[in-house]
Scaffold this active site. Structure first.
Site, PDB file in Angstrom:
ATOM      1  CB  SER A  64      -1.350  -0.166   0.945  1.00 31.43           C
ATOM      2  OG  SER A  64      -2.089   0.988   0.689  1.00 31.43           O
ATOM      3  CG  HIS A  69       0.720  18.034   3.104  1.00 36.42           C
ATOM      4  ND1 HIS A  69       1.228  18.300   1.737  1.00 36.42           N
ATOM      5  CD2 HIS A  69       0.209  19.131   3.591  1.00 36.42           C
ATOM      6  CE1 HIS A  69       0.924  19.472   1.495  1.00 36.42           C
ATOM      7  NE2 HIS A  69       0.570  20.129   2.494  1.00 36.42           N
ATOM      8  CB  CYS A  84      -2.356  -4.977   2.587  1.00 39.55           C
ATOM      9  SG  CYS A  84      -3.551  -3.949   2.433  1.00 39.55           S
TER      10      CYS A  84
END
Length: 125
Positions: A64, A69, A84
């Protein structure tokens, strides 16, 4: 018996080191070390430095992603760790993140993704 396909951590980090939040190369290195720490497989890392400040970065994983940010002007970072597979543990990336960003406080939201019942899909009502 409930099973889930992925683990997704949403992190709110406050009071971070403002220089670290604006350090594109440091963010890139932090993402790579975070991937290694949670035992994931790195596909690629992309970062972008904003003007006058701030960095966005994403580590794309076979399992994944890890994304960040930053808002140096507020001492704040928003992070997302989604993995995952049984072999990964997103919590193991936290020490790497804390060491580089040095947050004074943080909040973690822990989501289970792809919840299934008895190996079939499970619908929440």
């Amino acid at each position: 018996m409930f099973k889930h396909l992925g683990k997704h951590l949403i992190l709110e980090l406050w009071g971070c080191d403002r220089k670290a939040l604006d350090d594109e190369e440091g963010i890139r290195d932090m993402l790579i070390k975070s991937v290694e720490a949670c035992n994931a497989t790195l596909i690629c890392v992309k970062t972008h430095k904003f003007c006058p400040q701030g960095v966005t970065g994403v580590a794309v994983l076979a399992e994944s992603h890890i994304a960040i940010h930053t808002y140096p002007e507020y001492g704040y970072a928003a992070l997302d760790i989604f993995t995952c597979g049984e072999h990964t543990d997103p919590y193991k990336a936290l020490d790497v993140l804390k060491e580089f960003l040095k947050p004074e406080s943080w909040q973690i939201i822990d989501l289970k993704r792809g919840i299934m019942e008895n190996m079939g899909t499970f619908e929440l009502k």
